[in-house]
Scaffold this motif. Sequence first.
Motif, mmCIF file in Angstrom:
data_model
loop_
_atom_site.group_PDB
_atom_site.id
_atom_site.type_symbol
_atom_site.label_atom_id
_atom_site.label_comp_id
_atom_site.label_asym_id
_atom_site.label_seq_id
_atom_site.Cartn_x
_atom_site.Cartn_y
_atom_site.Cartn_z
ATOM 1 N N PHE A 1 -16.415 12.180 -7.070
ATOM 2 C CA PHE A 1 -15.384 11.402 -6.370
ATOM 3 C C PHE A 1 -15.251 11.939 -4.954
ATOM 4 O O PHE A 1 -14.440 12.824 -4.674
ATOM 5 N N PRO A 2 -16.101 11.471 -4.038
ATOM 6 C CA PRO A 2 -16.149 12.049 -2.701
ATOM 7 C C PRO A 2 -14.822 12.087 -1.976
ATOM 8 O O PRO A 2 -14.539 13.068 -1.280
ATOM 9 N N PRO A 3 -13.940 11.096 -2.022
ATOM 10 C CA PRO A 3 -12.678 11.203 -1.275
ATOM 11 C C PRO A 3 -11.855 12.413 -1.673
ATOM 12 O O PRO A 3 -11.334 13.133 -0.815
ATOM 13 N N ALA A 4 -11.737 12.698 -2.963
ATOM 14 C CA ALA A 4 -10.965 13.864 -3.400
ATOM 15 C C ALA A 4 -11.686 15.158 -3.050
ATOM 16 O O ALA A 4 -11.063 16.164 -2.659
ATOM 17 N N GLY A 5 -13.022 15.161 -3.150
ATOM 18 C CA GLY A 5 -13.777 16.367 -2.806
ATOM 19 C C GLY A 5 -13.652 16.713 -1.336
ATOM 20 O O GLY A 5 -13.540 17.889 -0.956
ATOM 21 N N ILE A 6 -13.691 15.670 -0.467
ATOM 22 C CA ILE A 6 -13.556 15.924 0.973
ATOM 23 C C ILE A 6 -12.177 16.481 1.283
ATOM 24 O O ILE A 6 -12.015 17.409 2.102
ATOM 25 N N ALA A 7 -11.140 15.945 0.647
ATOM 26 C CA ALA A 7 -9.784 16.437 0.900
ATOM 27 C C ALA A 7 -9.638 17.903 0.475
ATOM 28 O O ALA A 7 -9.034 18.726 1.187
ATOM 29 N N LEU A 8 -10.195 18.284 -0.676
ATOM 30 C CA LEU A 8 -10.101 19.677 -1.128
ATOM 31 C C LEU A 8 -10.969 20.598 -0.279
ATOM 32 O O LEU A 8 -10.653 21.789 -0.099
#
Length: 265
Positions: free
Chosen positions: A36-43
């Motif tokens: 899930f790239p959006p959540a990974g980028i945020a973290l």
Amino acid sequence: MYPPPHSHPYAPAPPPPPLRRWWQHPALIITLLVIFPPAGIALAWTSLWKKSQKIVATVLSGLWFLLSLLLQDPPEEDTKADRPTATASPSPTPTPTPTPTPTPSETEEVPVMPSLVGGAYASAEPIVTANLGRAYAAYKDVDLPAEYGTWLVCFQRPDAGAPVTSAVPVVYLTEPGVPCPASPNTVLHKPTPKPTPPPAPKPRPTTQPPTVAPEPEPTQEAVEEDVYYRNCTAVRAAGAAPIRRGDPGYARHLDRDGDGVGCEN
């Protein structure tokens, strides 16, 4: 020799490394960057990574996310529509024929004359009166009463199916119980011929022949009554113009205006 600076007995100790939270674990961040790239980028941007590592991780995860969106399967309806059929050969696309635009006169409904013959005038009266029509008696020697709604229609004009606007509706009626004539304006009550009187019996001849009286000589008045002029030319030739009523030879054909004086001019 002098000792190195870091080994100075009074140098401050380096700060301890910051504590890492559970959501800042590299394995968790990498897994989310893939799944899930959006959540990974945020973290990734809240982790303890270097800025360059965060930028690289963001770019790679964003490309992976866009690539996964582009490689998604199209809807099933589109695939079925685009899938070629093995048995059916492609047919040429027909050229569309331009449809003529209907004019207002074609789209409007033209009222037509219904069949009125045989029915009562009460059912035909609405369409007759609405189009300024008239009703007449089928027999010319019969007058319509004040109320003739029960009279029957024998003839109609125009015929059934013809446009009402082409002619004014006209119907011919007969009284209930009276048959329709063969054609309109027929005489119903024919005059009764007067009986011819029988011929008078001939007188029987007598034995003696009847006495024949001598014919009287024509008088001057009788001679004047026998005067006849064929036209005004003859009247003028006889010198009797203008001729007046009571004059010898006066006749109606010589007095065209009927004022009692003929052959005035």
